[in-house]
Design an enzyme around this catalytic site. Structure first.
Site, PDB file in Angstrom:
ATOM      1  N   LYS A  54       0.813  -1.265   0.034  1.00 40.61           N
ATOM      2  CA  LYS A  54      -0.054  -0.011  -0.031  1.00 40.61           C
ATOM      3  C   LYS A  54       0.843   1.187   0.028  1.00 40.61           C
ATOM      4  CE  LYS A  54      -3.784  -2.389   2.348  1.00 40.61           C
ATOM      5  NZ  LYS A  54      -4.672  -2.820   3.528  1.00 40.61           N
ATOM      6  N   GLN A  98      -4.310  -1.498   9.988  1.00 41.93           N
ATOM      7  CA  GLN A  98      -4.113  -2.919   9.151  1.00 41.93           C
ATOM      8  C   GLN A  98      -4.500  -3.912  10.225  1.00 41.93           C
ATOM      9  OE1 GLN A  98      -2.941  -3.387   5.902  1.00 41.93           O
ATOM     10  NE2 GLN A  98      -3.987  -5.272   6.182  1.00 41.93           N
ATOM     11  N   ASP A 121     -10.663   3.731   5.096  1.00 37.96           N
ATOM     12  CA  ASP A 121     -10.975   2.293   4.884  1.00 37.96           C
ATOM     13  C   ASP A 121     -12.452   2.093   4.946  1.00 37.96           C
ATOM     14  OD1 ASP A 121      -9.036   0.574   4.037  1.00 37.96           O
ATOM     15  OD2 ASP A 121      -8.185   0.292   6.273  1.00 37.96           O
TER      16      ASP A 121
END
Ligand code: NAP
Length: 293
Positions: A54, A98, A121
């Protein structure tokens, strides 16, 4: 019949170029460089790989990324305090925590701490709630299901009135995918581990999104001829013939399903690349939201 291949790699590359152009235009006009903070707790090797890719993708489109690594022994308070600090940091327009977090940490509390305007997200309950409510718009949509919708659009799927089946009801894929499809006026059935007559239910689908994490579970006779099939699954299966000793397969038995589906995503090269592309898009959007504040 052989299905059209939905090339996620190609579509994601186009999206990334669009984001790169958007970032350049911002910077040229004197606006701040979009910034993504990636929070990694513990030493899960898959998570380390995801965060690395990412951050690499950010660099390629001109987004600045900031890595924050905490040990697996970090306390709940330490993780939440880091998130709060990032909420207040004007260089940061998106915060990515994460998942999964190490055992003992409450991911719900951590995700709740992420500022709504930096929730790239799209996992904050308010953003998910708005996704599900008529007439409300979330600030961010979760990246994987958003990517699935782009793939369906690119493949020419018609949503209004279509019968859609989502296999899986996870917070990060199945549930938001179902909400997105409802938002586009499809008639949506959500299946999970307690669903009866799974093949029969799936066979009704004009649009089938599989997100179960079971290698090649969806067989040819589960799929309506001509259906759009999106395979979210990423599963490792043993493959003594390959160098690594394993290969990646989806939740759909690709070789047989491609003979009946109208269009299908491959694994790898389908949904996977879209997830990162959507994250980049969301981070650019986060910077635009900050401009407006
Ligand atoms: P998850 O949280 O484990 O959820 C799996 C869902 O599938 C659950 O709702 C579960 O039902 C259902 N399920 C499991 N076994 C089933 C069965 N035999 N029959 C019917 N339903 C079943 O998984 P996830 O996070 O959504 O991920 C799903 C897959 O997508 C995984 O392979 C993951 O690696 C992959 N993934 C890919 C990306 C990408 O970027 N391409 C991103 C995220 C995830 P219950 O709710 O009843 O338990």
């Amino acid at each position: 019949m052989t299905a059209a291949l939905i090339d996620g790699k190609l579509i994601a590359a186009r999206l990334r170029e669009e984001v790169a152009r958007g970032v350049k235009a911002r910077v040229d006009s004197g606006k701040p460089i979009p910034g993504l903070a990636a929070v990694l707790v513990g030493e899960n090797s898959a998570s380390q790989t995801y965060v690395r890719s990412k951050r690499k993708a950010c660099a390629e489109v001109g987004i600045e990324s900031f890595g924050f690594e905490l040990p697996a022994t970090a306390s709940q308070l330490e993780v939440e305090e880091l998130v709060m600090r990032l909420n207040a940091d004007s260089r940061v327009h998106g915060i990515l925590v994460q998942l999964p977090l190490p055992e003992g940490l409450d991911d719900e509390r951590v995700l709740n701490a992420v500022g709504l305007e930096k929730d790239v997200d799209g996992f904050h309950p308010v953003n998910i709630g708005r996704l599900g409510m008529k007439g409300r718009a979330p600030l961010f949509v979760p990246c994987t299901p958003a990517g699935c919708m782009v793939l369906l659009e690119e493949a020419g799927a018609k949503f209004e009135g279509a019968d859609a089946v989502v296999l899986g009801r996870s917070n990060i894929v199945g549930l938001p995918a179902a909400l997105l499809l409802i938002g586009r006026s499809a008639t949506v059935t959500v299946c999970h581990s307690r669903t009866r007559n799974l093949p029969e239910v799936c066979r009704q689908a004009d649009i089938l999104i599989a997100a179960v994490g079971r290698p090649e579970m969806v067989k040819r006779d589960w799929v309506k001829p001509g259906a759009f099939v999106i395979d979210v699954g990423i599963n490792r299966v043993e493959d003594p013939g390959s160098k690594s000793g394993y290969r990646l397969v989806g939740d759909v038995a690709f070789d047989e399903v491609k003979e009946v589906a109208g269009a299908i995503t491959p694994v790898p090269g389908g949904v996977g690349p879209m997830t990162i592309a959507m994250l980049l898009k969301n981070t650019l959007h986060g910077a635009e939201l900050a401009d407006a504040r």
